[in-house]
Design an enzyme around this catalytic site. Sequence first.
Site, PDB file in Angstrom:
ATOM      1  N   ASN A 145      41.358  33.007  10.128  1.00  0.00           N
ATOM      2  CA  ASN A 145      40.078  33.670   9.569  1.00  0.00           C
ATOM      3  C   ASN A 145      40.158  33.375   8.134  1.00  0.00           C
ATOM      4  O   ASN A 145      41.240  33.563   7.395  1.00  0.00           O
ATOM      5  CB  ASN A 145      40.276  35.214   9.857  1.00  0.00           C
ATOM      6  CG  ASN A 145      39.174  35.754   9.279  1.00  0.00           C
ATOM      7  OD1 ASN A 145      38.180  35.886  10.170  1.00  0.00           O
ATOM      8  ND2 ASN A 145      39.181  36.474   8.206  1.00  0.00           N
ATOM      9  N   ARG A 157       0.820  -1.199   0.053  1.00  0.00           N
ATOM     10  CA  ARG A 157       0.057  -0.065  -0.061  1.00  0.00           C
ATOM     11  C   ARG A 157       0.749   1.468   0.057  1.00  0.00           C
ATOM     12  O   ARG A 157       0.274   2.434  -0.087  1.00  0.00           O
ATOM     13  CB  ARG A 157      -0.991  -0.121   1.069  1.00  0.00           C
ATOM     14  CG  ARG A 157      -2.157  -0.788   0.956  1.00  0.00           C
ATOM     15  CD  ARG A 157      -3.487  -0.882   1.766  1.00  0.00           C
ATOM     16  NE  ARG A 157      -2.911  -1.224   3.213  1.00  0.00           N
ATOM     17  CZ  ARG A 157      -3.698  -0.588   4.173  1.00  0.00           C
ATOM     18  NH1 ARG A 157      -4.034   0.229   4.088  1.00  0.00           N
ATOM     19  NH2 ARG A 157      -3.248  -1.244   5.524  1.00  0.00           N
ATOM     20  N   ASN A 169      -4.308  -6.290  20.140  1.00  0.00           N
ATOM     21  CA  ASN A 169      -2.965  -6.628  19.756  1.00  0.00           C
ATOM     22  C   ASN A 169      -2.092  -5.654  19.215  1.00  0.00           C
ATOM     23  O   ASN A 169      -2.313  -5.447  18.108  1.00  0.00           O
ATOM     24  CB  ASN A 169      -2.717  -8.057  18.984  1.00  0.00           C
ATOM     25  CG  ASN A 169      -1.272  -8.438  19.010  1.00  0.00           C
ATOM     26  OD1 ASN A 169      -0.689  -8.303  19.795  1.00  0.00           O
ATOM     27  ND2 ASN A 169      -1.029  -9.340  17.738  1.00  0.00           N
TER      28      ASN A 169
HETATM   29  C1  UD1 Z   1      -0.549  -7.781  12.999  1.00  0.00           C
HETATM   30  C2  UD1 Z   1      -1.266  -8.814  13.990  1.00  0.00           C
HETATM   31  C3  UD1 Z   1      -2.459  -8.320  14.671  1.00  0.00           C
HETATM   32  C4  UD1 Z   1      -2.284  -6.893  15.277  1.00  0.00           C
HETATM   33  C5  UD1 Z   1      -1.431  -6.002  14.157  1.00  0.00           C
HETATM   34  C6  UD1 Z   1      -0.921  -4.761  14.712  1.00  0.00           C
HETATM   35  C7  UD1 Z   1      -0.492 -11.410  13.383  1.00  0.00           C
HETATM   36  C8  UD1 Z   1      -0.803 -12.557  12.764  1.00  0.00           C
HETATM   37  N1  UD1 Z   1      -1.436 -10.193  13.541  1.00  0.00           N
HETATM   38  O1  UD1 Z   1      -1.342  -7.885  12.009  1.00  0.00           O
HETATM   39  O2  UD1 Z   1      -2.927  -9.251  15.670  1.00  0.00           O
HETATM   40  O3  UD1 Z   1      -3.336  -6.311  15.883  1.00  0.00           O
HETATM   41  O4  UD1 Z   1      -0.293  -6.465  13.651  1.00  0.00           O
HETATM   42  O5  UD1 Z   1      -0.623  -3.947  13.858  1.00  0.00           O
HETATM   43  O6  UD1 Z   1       0.673 -11.178  13.687  1.00  0.00           O
HETATM   44  N2  UD1 Z   1       5.968  -9.737   8.540  1.00  0.00           N
HETATM   45  C9  UD1 Z   1       6.974 -10.399   8.372  1.00  0.00           C
HETATM   46  N3  UD1 Z   1       6.732 -11.508   7.609  1.00  0.00           N
HETATM   47  C10 UD1 Z   1       5.692 -12.137   7.232  1.00  0.00           C
HETATM   48  C11 UD1 Z   1       4.585 -11.177   7.808  1.00  0.00           C
HETATM   49  C12 UD1 Z   1       4.783 -10.056   8.346  1.00  0.00           C
HETATM   50  O7  UD1 Z   1       8.369  -9.899   8.223  1.00  0.00           O
HETATM   51  O8  UD1 Z   1       5.538 -13.377   6.888  1.00  0.00           O
HETATM   52  C13 UD1 Z   1       6.288  -8.367   9.028  1.00  0.00           C
HETATM   53  C14 UD1 Z   1       5.417  -7.193   8.335  1.00  0.00           C
HETATM   54  O9  UD1 Z   1       6.402  -6.632   7.453  1.00  0.00           O
HETATM   55  C15 UD1 Z   1       5.348  -6.464   9.265  1.00  0.00           C
HETATM   56  C16 UD1 Z   1       4.795  -7.332  10.779  1.00  0.00           C
HETATM   57  O10 UD1 Z   1       5.470  -8.261  10.468  1.00  0.00           O
HETATM   58  O11 UD1 Z   1       6.169  -5.447   9.797  1.00  0.00           O
HETATM   59  C17 UD1 Z   1       3.418  -7.325  10.895  1.00  0.00           C
HETATM   60  O12 UD1 Z   1       2.942  -7.901   9.762  1.00  0.00           O
HETATM   61  P1  UD1 Z   1       1.279  -7.367   9.095  1.00  0.00           P
HETATM   62  O13 UD1 Z   1       0.959  -8.254   7.933  1.00  0.00           O
HETATM   63  O14 UD1 Z   1       1.277  -5.930   9.224  1.00  0.00           O
HETATM   64  O15 UD1 Z   1       0.435  -7.930  10.214  1.00  0.00           O
HETATM   65  P2  UD1 Z   1      -1.284  -7.149  10.531  1.00  0.00           P
HETATM   66  O16 UD1 Z   1      -2.029  -8.000   9.468  1.00  0.00           O
HETATM   67  O17 UD1 Z   1      -1.026  -5.917  10.647  1.00  0.00           O
END
Ligand code: UD1
Length: 447
Positions: A359, A15, A169
């Site tokens: 200077n 995004r 969370n």
């Molecule tokens: C996650 C939490 C959710 C919480 C929210 C808060 C999980 C399953 N869910 O959801 O409960 O309320 O954050 O913002 O954890 N990332 C990786 N590898 C992956 C997937 C993600 O490195 O395979 C990293 C992403 O780059 C990011 C972070 O982990 O920095 C969180 O991942 P994201 O996909 O944003 O999780 P949310 O759906 O926001």
Amino acid sequence: MQTALIILAAGQGTRMNSDRPKVLHEIGGAPLLAHAIRSGWALSPEKVIVVAGHGAGEVTRAAKAWDETAEVVLQAEQKGTADAVIQTAPALDGFQGDAVVLYGDTPFIRGETLEAMAEARAKHDVIVLGFEPADPGRYGRLVMQGDDLLRIVEYKDASEHERAIGLCNAGIMMADAQVLAELVAEVKNDNASGEYYLTDLPALARARGLSAGVIVCDEAETLGINTRAELLAAERIFQENARAAALEDGVAMPAPETVQFALDTAIGRDAVVEPHVVFGPGVTVESGARIRAFSHLEGAHVSRGAIVGPYARLRPGAELAEDVHVGNFVEVKNATLAEGAKVNHLSYIGDASVGERTNIGAGTITCNYDGVFKHRTDIGARAFIGSNTMLVAPVSVGDEAMTASGSVITADVPDGALAVARARQDTKPGFARRFMDRLRAAKAKKE
Ligand code: UD1
Ligand code: MG
């Protein structure tokens, strides 16, 4: 207690609509990743492990630039937050202590919050950071029983009843490193997204007879960046916080709303920062120095009593000792200016050293670049560089030496010497008037 930081930074950040990995977008002149790393420093971690995926090469460079001890592990496919943590197992093999999982796209977690989580580990085996957002939206929900966290349920998988829970969370989790490694290995992907959720950990811990608890923080800390609009909003918040912190630290700023800070800007008490100053990364301004309006500084150190600007530019490696003056339209790069040295007008001082009380006259340029190599200019103490001197590097000017205005200095000037390197003046009495009369007469003839 030893601590290992795990920073999840593998996601692409679709995004953001960008070729750059999300965690490398910047606020306060520093990548989001650096903000997360520095939050974690509050726990004095023995290990910093970054999980990279998209743009891993660039992410690695940035991680090491902000924390040279950082180790980077790869997550080839983004199969979920638990899968990301699994990749850290080899790096944590044999590590005795706690591990804390932070998100690379969540820059505002306060050190105090992480410390509170570490303290709460005395009571629970797994600690999760929770918050109560104004709009709980699609965050994971924390299902509590008294002080015990029973489980986290992702919005997609939650029942109506669970979706009504206001405690969410934030994504940050802390546990013993070996326990964490064992628990993530048990996570399955039988959920609505088919992903390996880190959020399964509290329930898995409880199934083993371990306990999970929650520390609650302000919603503002948990702000995660997903879009450019959110990045901009975060930049504004960062700047407001940085200005407030500088004022709190005793910095005088008549128009703080016009001053831009970087993540690591350090300014001493009673320093003055005038309007419209921009601090890039790596700037330290000591107590009592004055940064005048419209100056731009990065990678620079300004000592006590020094005055910079207005309209000065200090680039990386600019080292200003006490009481140095760097005035308007002066650029300093990779150069040390010793105590009391003055460069007050319209100059470029690059790859140079300037001795104490020297200077430098207006319009002086260190000609440091031959098109391929950079060369040094060394100027001694109490020297006087005449206005509009070109110092063709490599070249040196000794202590108490002088250069005549307009000189092009190509050879070293010994201590105490005067170097004049310009054509001698030839004055022709009456010439100008005669010449102009001739030209005007020629013009009249044509008309
Ligand atoms: C996650 C939490 C959710 C919480 C929210 C808060 C999980 C399953 N869910 O959801 O409960 O309320 O954050 O913002 O954890 N990332 C990786 N590898 C992956 C997937 C993600 O490195 O395979 C990293 C992403 O780059 C990011 C972070 O982990 O920095 C969180 O991942 P994201 O996909 O944003 O999780 P949310 O759906 O926001
Ligand atoms: Mg997210």
